[in-house]
Design a protein around this motif. Structure first.
Motif, PDB file in Angstrom:
ATOM      1  N   THR A   4       0.830  -1.209   0.000  1.00 55.66           N
ATOM      2  CA  THR A   4       0.000   0.000   0.000  1.00 55.66           C
ATOM      3  C   THR A   4       0.861   1.254   0.000  1.00 55.66           C
ATOM      4  O   THR A   4       0.620   2.200  -0.759  1.00 55.66           O
ATOM      5  N   ALA A   5       1.884   1.266   0.858  1.00 55.13           N
ATOM      6  CA  ALA A   5       2.786   2.416   0.932  1.00 55.13           C
ATOM      7  C   ALA A   5       3.510   2.631  -0.394  1.00 55.13           C
ATOM      8  O   ALA A   5       3.682   3.765  -0.852  1.00 55.13           O
ATOM      9  N   LEU A   6       3.918   1.521  -1.028  1.00 50.56           N
ATOM     10  CA  LEU A   6       4.617   1.634  -2.311  1.00 50.56           C
ATOM     11  C   LEU A   6       3.702   2.210  -3.382  1.00 50.56           C
ATOM     12  O   LEU A   6       4.103   3.096  -4.151  1.00 50.56           O
ATOM     13  N   LEU A   7       2.458   1.737  -3.439  1.00 46.44           N
ATOM     14  CA  LEU A   7       1.513   2.242  -4.437  1.00 46.44           C
ATOM     15  C   LEU A   7       1.242   3.732  -4.237  1.00 46.44           C
ATOM     16  O   LEU A   7       1.195   4.506  -5.200  1.00 46.44           O
ATOM     17  N   ILE A   8       1.068   4.136  -2.982  1.00 51.65           N
ATOM     18  CA  ILE A   8       0.851   5.560  -2.699  1.00 51.65           C
ATOM     19  C   ILE A   8       2.092   6.361  -3.054  1.00 51.65           C
ATOM     20  O   ILE A   8       2.011   7.460  -3.614  1.00 51.65           O
ATOM     21  N   GLY A   9       3.270   5.806  -2.767  1.00 49.52           N
ATOM     22  CA  GLY A   9       4.523   6.495  -3.080  1.00 49.52           C
ATOM     23  C   GLY A   9       4.739   6.693  -4.562  1.00 49.52           C
ATOM     24  O   GLY A   9       5.456   7.613  -4.980  1.00 49.52           O
ATOM     25  N   LEU A  10       4.125   5.822  -5.370  1.00 42.51           N
ATOM     26  CA  LEU A  10       4.247   5.958  -6.820  1.00 42.51           C
ATOM     27  C   LEU A  10       3.176   6.879  -7.411  1.00 42.51           C
ATOM     28  O   LEU A  10       3.186   7.134  -8.613  1.00 42.51           O
ATOM     29  N   GLY A  11       2.283   7.391  -6.559  1.00 45.98           N
ATOM     30  CA  GLY A  11       1.282   8.347  -7.031  1.00 45.98           C
ATOM     31  C   GLY A  11       1.899   9.564  -7.708  1.00 45.98           C
ATOM     32  O   GLY A  11       1.470   9.964  -8.801  1.00 45.98           O
ATOM     33  N   PRO A  12       2.941  10.176  -7.096  1.00 39.54           N
ATOM     34  CA  PRO A  12       3.593  11.317  -7.755  1.00 39.54           C
ATOM     35  C   PRO A  12       4.220  10.959  -9.092  1.00 39.54           C
ATOM     36  O   PRO A  12       4.319  11.813  -9.975  1.00 39.54           O
ATOM     37  N   LEU A  13       4.669   9.691  -9.242  1.00 37.70           N
ATOM     38  CA  LEU A  13       5.217   9.261 -10.532  1.00 37.70           C
ATOM     39  C   LEU A  13       4.176   9.451 -11.622  1.00 37.70           C
ATOM     40  O   LEU A  13       4.467  10.020 -12.685  1.00 37.70           O
ATOM     41  N   TYR A 232       2.002  12.472  -2.484  1.00 36.72           N
ATOM     42  CA  TYR A 232       3.339  12.712  -1.935  1.00 36.72           C
ATOM     43  C   TYR A 232       3.254  13.053  -0.451  1.00 36.72           C
ATOM     44  O   TYR A 232       4.041  12.552   0.365  1.00 36.72           O
ATOM     45  N   LEU A 233       2.295  13.900  -0.078  1.00 40.91           N
ATOM     46  CA  LEU A 233       2.133  14.271   1.327  1.00 40.91           C
ATOM     47  C   LEU A 233       1.821  13.042   2.186  1.00 40.91           C
ATOM     48  O   LEU A 233       2.342  12.902   3.294  1.00 40.91           O
ATOM     49  N   ILE A 234       0.980  12.148   1.662  1.00 41.07           N
ATOM     50  CA  ILE A 234       0.647  10.918   2.387  1.00 41.07           C
ATOM     51  C   ILE A 234       1.857   9.990   2.434  1.00 41.07           C
ATOM     52  O   ILE A 234       2.191   9.412   3.478  1.00 41.07           O
ATOM     53  N   SER A 235       2.544   9.851   1.295  1.00 43.93           N
ATOM     54  CA  SER A 235       3.711   8.973   1.208  1.00 43.93           C
ATOM     55  C   SER A 235       4.814   9.385   2.179  1.00 43.93           C
ATOM     56  O   SER A 235       5.509   8.532   2.744  1.00 43.93           O
ATOM     57  N   ALA A 236       4.967  10.703   2.375  1.00 36.76           N
ATOM     58  CA  ALA A 236       6.048  11.208   3.218  1.00 36.76           C
ATOM     59  C   ALA A 236       5.782  11.033   4.713  1.00 36.76           C
ATOM     60  O   ALA A 236       6.678  11.273   5.533  1.00 36.76           O
ATOM     61  N   GLN A 237       4.565  10.603   5.087  1.00 37.00           N
ATOM     62  CA  GLN A 237       4.251  10.401   6.492  1.00 37.00           C
ATOM     63  C   GLN A 237       5.104   9.269   7.064  1.00 37.00           C
ATOM     64  O   GLN A 237       5.409   8.290   6.372  1.00 37.00           O
TER      65      GLN A 237
END
Length: 294
Positions: A4-13, A232-237
């Motif tokens: 889940t964290a990886l998918l959210i982290g790729l949102g900015p991509l 990105y804001l969520i991923s950086a948490q």
């Protein structure tokens, strides 16, 4: 790192990677692009704030969050101008490099990052790699005086635009807001720039873009920017990817932005230029990784 964290982290991509290509594909002038994009971002931010029950900040926090949005929108106008000069596939790696340089230097000078001599040494090498990588992405096999002049002008414009991107990142640091709390006032600042810029051009005799349908088609591209900013804001948490990993994942967007500009916007490169561009992108990503891990 879970899935889940990886998918959210790729949102900015996806969001930041496709945003410049979609904005360029829709077309119009930079004023159409910035107005529609910022309206789209504001709509996205308003819905998010209502769903999450996030109140609009007040006082000092509100002012600095709005200044942050003003900085981004001002810089993005310049970036859109650079797109018209050299194309998004050339402009995006350069503006990414400037943003990485600006963020790193601000961190060292103002925030005390890279405290040891070894960190400064590795950081300095990383900054040099960023410059080299950006230079490689705009390398041209067939030299042309006119294109070279446009490229120099675009690079100078993008260097000036870094002031706005720096304000976008630095202004929230003067507040007590989380990234999610700053999201809506930032979007307000962005829209203010779009409206003021449109009125300014209208006073100079250009058509008022508020009456042009293409401006509102850019709301769609603004949703991509807003999606990237929010993920990105969520991923950086800390309970997701954390700031360092979240930042690294977000920088992969420059690869998608560059390649989609080449593939879908007809910004042609020879096979040799393509290989060198990919090498430049790899250097930028490696250097970005170093700057946040030292």
């Amino acid at each position: 790192m879970n899935a889940t964290a990886l998918l959210i982290g790729l949102g900015p991509l996806l969001g930041w990677g496709l945003y410049p290509t979609i904005a360029s594909k829709i077309g119009g002038r930079p004023v159409n692009q910035i107005l529609g994009s910022t309206i789209g971002t504001l709509l996205f931010a308003m819905v998010f704030a209502m769903v999450q029950g996030i109140a609009l900040p007040t006082g000092h926090d509100l002012i600095f969050a709005i200044i942050s949005g003003i900085g981004w929108a001002s810089a993005q106008i310049i970036t859109f101008k650079a797109f018209t000069m050299v194309g998004s596939s050339r402009a995006m790696p350069v503006t990414t490099a400037f943003q990485l340089l600006g963020a790193s230097l601000w961190g060292v000078i103002a925030l005390g990052d890279w405290p040891t001599m070894a960190a400064k040494l590795f950081g300095g090498v990383a900054l040099v790699l960023i410059i080299i990588g950006a230079s490689l992405t705009v390398w041209s096999e067939h030299k042309d005086a006119g294109n070279a002049r446009l490229l120099r002008q675009a690079v100078l414009w993008l260097a000036v635009g870094e002031i706005g991107y720096w304000a976008y990142s630095a202004a929230p640091q003067a507040t007590k807001l989380s990234g999610m709390q700053a999201f809506l006032p930032q979007a307000i600042g962005m829209v203010l720039v779009g409206i003021v810029y449109a009125i300014f051009l209208a006073l100079r005799g250009e058509k008022l873009v508020l009456t042009e349908s293409i401006s509102y088609r850019h709301i769609f591209s603004g949703l991509f920017f807003a999606f990237a900013a929010l993920t990105y804001l969520i991923s950086a948490q800390p309970d997701m990817n954390g700031l360092a990993t979240g930042f690294i994942l977000s920088q992969t967007s420059v690869v998608l932005a560059t390649l989609t500009g080449i593939w879908f916007l007809g910004q042609k490169k020879t096979s040799k230029e393509m290989r060198i561009t990919v090498l430049g992108l790899v250097l930028i990503l490696v250097a970005a990784t170093v700057t946040v891990l030292i």
